[in-house]
Design an enzyme around this catalytic site. Structure first.
Site, PDB file in Angstrom:
ATOM      1  N   ASP A  30      15.195  -7.656   2.264  1.00  0.00           N
ATOM      2  CA  ASP A  30      13.913  -7.606   2.992  1.00  0.00           C
ATOM      3  C   ASP A  30      12.815  -7.089   2.088  1.00  0.00           C
ATOM      4  O   ASP A  30      13.080  -6.345   1.154  1.00  0.00           O
ATOM      5  CB  ASP A  30      14.043  -6.599   4.155  1.00  0.00           C
ATOM      6  CG  ASP A  30      14.442  -7.268   5.438  1.00  0.00           C
ATOM      7  OD1 ASP A  30      14.575  -8.495   5.442  1.00  0.00           O
ATOM      8  OD2 ASP A  30      14.625  -6.539   6.431  1.00  0.00           O
ATOM      9  N   LYS A  65       9.675 -10.779   5.258  1.00  0.00           N
ATOM     10  CA  LYS A  65       8.776 -11.375   6.258  1.00  0.00           C
ATOM     11  C   LYS A  65       7.840 -10.272   6.717  1.00  0.00           C
ATOM     12  O   LYS A  65       7.908  -9.754   7.823  1.00  0.00           O
ATOM     13  CB  LYS A  65       9.518 -11.976   7.430  1.00  0.00           C
ATOM     14  CG  LYS A  65      10.717 -11.194   7.886  1.00  0.00           C
ATOM     15  CD  LYS A  65      11.455 -11.988   8.919  1.00  0.00           C
ATOM     16  CE  LYS A  65      12.577 -11.192   9.523  1.00  0.00           C
ATOM     17  NZ  LYS A  65      12.196  -9.924  10.091  1.00  0.00           N
ATOM     18  N   MET A 118       5.227   0.283  12.880  1.00  0.00           N
ATOM     19  CA  MET A 118       4.432  -0.956  13.005  1.00  0.00           C
ATOM     20  C   MET A 118       3.192  -0.749  13.871  1.00  0.00           C
ATOM     21  O   MET A 118       2.810  -1.636  14.642  1.00  0.00           O
ATOM     22  CB  MET A 118       5.296  -2.088  13.610  1.00  0.00           C
ATOM     23  CG  MET A 118       6.418  -2.512  12.690  1.00  0.00           C
ATOM     24  SD  MET A 118       7.576  -3.649  13.481  1.00  0.00           S
ATOM     25  CE  MET A 118       8.736  -2.508  14.228  1.00  0.00           C
TER      26      MET A 118
HETATM   27  N1  SAH Z   1      14.435  -0.564   9.864  1.00  0.00           N
HETATM   28  C1  SAH Z   1      13.231   0.073   9.372  1.00  0.00           C
HETATM   29  C2  SAH Z   1      12.026  -0.289  10.211  1.00  0.00           C
HETATM   30  C3  SAH Z   1      11.637  -1.744  10.134  1.00  0.00           C
HETATM   31  S1  SAH Z   1      10.186  -2.102  11.016  1.00  0.00           S
HETATM   32  C4  SAH Z   1      13.453   1.584   9.330  1.00  0.00           C
HETATM   33  O1  SAH Z   1      14.440   2.082   9.851  1.00  0.00           O
HETATM   34  O2  SAH Z   1      12.624   2.278   8.734  1.00  0.00           O
HETATM   35  C5  SAH Z   1       8.960  -2.020   9.760  1.00  0.00           C
HETATM   36  C6  SAH Z   1       8.131  -0.773   9.903  1.00  0.00           C
HETATM   37  O3  SAH Z   1       8.809   0.345   9.380  1.00  0.00           O
HETATM   38  C7  SAH Z   1       6.814  -0.796   9.135  1.00  0.00           C
HETATM   39  O4  SAH Z   1       5.810  -1.497   9.813  1.00  0.00           O
HETATM   40  C8  SAH Z   1       6.502   0.679   9.060  1.00  0.00           C
HETATM   41  O5  SAH Z   1       6.011   1.161  10.285  1.00  0.00           O
HETATM   42  C9  SAH Z   1       7.882   1.267   8.868  1.00  0.00           C
HETATM   43  N2  SAH Z   1       8.208   1.540   7.453  1.00  0.00           N
HETATM   44  C10 SAH Z   1       9.195   0.998   6.728  1.00  0.00           C
HETATM   45  N3  SAH Z   1       9.246   1.547   5.490  1.00  0.00           N
HETATM   46  C11 SAH Z   1       8.261   2.469   5.452  1.00  0.00           C
HETATM   47  C12 SAH Z   1       7.807   3.410   4.477  1.00  0.00           C
HETATM   48  N4  SAH Z   1       8.387   3.516   3.274  1.00  0.00           N
HETATM   49  N5  SAH Z   1       6.773   4.221   4.808  1.00  0.00           N
HETATM   50  C13 SAH Z   1       6.188   4.171   6.010  1.00  0.00           C
HETATM   51  N6  SAH Z   1       6.571   3.308   6.969  1.00  0.00           N
HETATM   52  C14 SAH Z   1       7.592   2.480   6.700  1.00  0.00           C
END
Ligand code: SAH
Length: 256
Positions: A34, A56, A172
């Site tokens: 991803d 995506k 998000m």
């Molecule tokens: N499975 C992931 C979340 C996926 S949804 C998890 O557990 O973190 C995608 C969202 O995750 C992004 O829009 C943002 O809100 C958050 N996100 C993912 N990586 C991030 C990071 N390094 N810093 C801040 N927000 C992050």
């Protein structure tokens, strides 16, 4: 045996990978990655491993989910050791559940390796405890981007829960900030502390702290964007007082 491993790559810092995740990445012959997975994490892959980026990114040009699921299954059925690397934890807003269902329906076995979810990493990056018992007795992880109209989030109700001492950790949420600010203000005061943390755990990490009544202003002024976590609640007060202490120490603010 046809098998796929879903692996949580954590928030980006490769040192936050679990040992299980590193082992799975090393064993993989095909890695489906991803775009929220930090590049540094890929250094654990063998040189012969085929790395396929299937990002995506929120609303941009994307690899459709159905295509990713088909590709994953096809590679596994060919006998490849397939690892699906997902940002954070695979089962926290990652559509990991849908991928597992699809694979199992095809008779492919699946196992899942936890990752540190970005909501946790973001709050730790601020140096505040998610549930300091003086400020919060629980946490709500919620997406700012719910699927379809029926699944729309009831922000005023969530605000009422937050007012009872629950910290809101919103994934998000940046593109929906205006909408969620309006909804949350129906149950929380405008002076409720908020923080926005972008790229948590990565070298380019940035954050800003402000008030709920000014959430969109804060995001615009600071130029914060996805991927980011929005945190709402009194635990964030710790950041402000910590920042003040640091400012005192550095002489930016003189003690009265
Ligand atoms: N499975 C992931 C979340 C996926 S949804 C998890 O557990 O973190 C995608 C969202 O995750 C992004 O829009 C943002 O809100 C958050 N996100 C993912 N990586 C991030 C990071 N390094 N810093 C801040 N927000 C992050």
């Amino acid at each position: 045996m046809t098998h796929v491993t879903l692996v949580g790559a954590g928030p980006g810092d490769p040192e936050l990978l679990t040992i299980k995740a590193v082992r799975a990445i090393r064993r993989a012959t095909v890695l489906l990655v991803d775009d929220l997975v930090g590049e540094a994490v890929l250094r654990y892959a063998r040189r012969s491993t085929r790395i396929i980026h299937v990002g995506k990114r929120g609303g941009c040009a994307s690899t459709p989910q159905a295509f990713i699921e088909k590709l994953m299954a096809a590679e596994a059925l060919k006998g490849e050791r397939v690892v699906r690397l997902k940002g954070g934890d695979p089962f926290v807003f990652g559509r990991g559940g849908e991928e597992v269902e699809h694979l199992r329906a095809l008779g492919i076995t699946v196992d899942v390796v936890n990752g540190i979810t970005s909501g946790l990493a973001a709050v730790t990056a601020l140096g505040v405890p998610l549930t300091h018992r003086d400020h919060a007795h629980g946490v709500i992880f919620v997406t700012g981007h719910a699927k379809g109209q029926d699944g729309a989030i009831d922000w005023p109700t969530l605000a009422a829960a937050a007012a009872q001492g629950l910290t809101l950790v919103i994934y998000m949420g940046v593109s929906q900030a205006g909408h969620l600010q309006q909804g949350l203000l129906q149950g929380l005061g405008g002076s409720t502390p908020v923080a926005v943390v972008q790229h948590a755990s990565l070298p380019q990490q940035r954050h800003s702290v402000g008030l709920l009544g000014d959430l969109t202003g804060l995001i615009e002024r600071e130029g914060l964007g996805s991927p980011a976590i929005i945190v709402v609640g009194d635990v964030i007060r710790g950041v402000t007082s910590m920042a003040r202490e640091l400012a005192h120490e550095s002489g930016v603010i003189r003690a009265a």
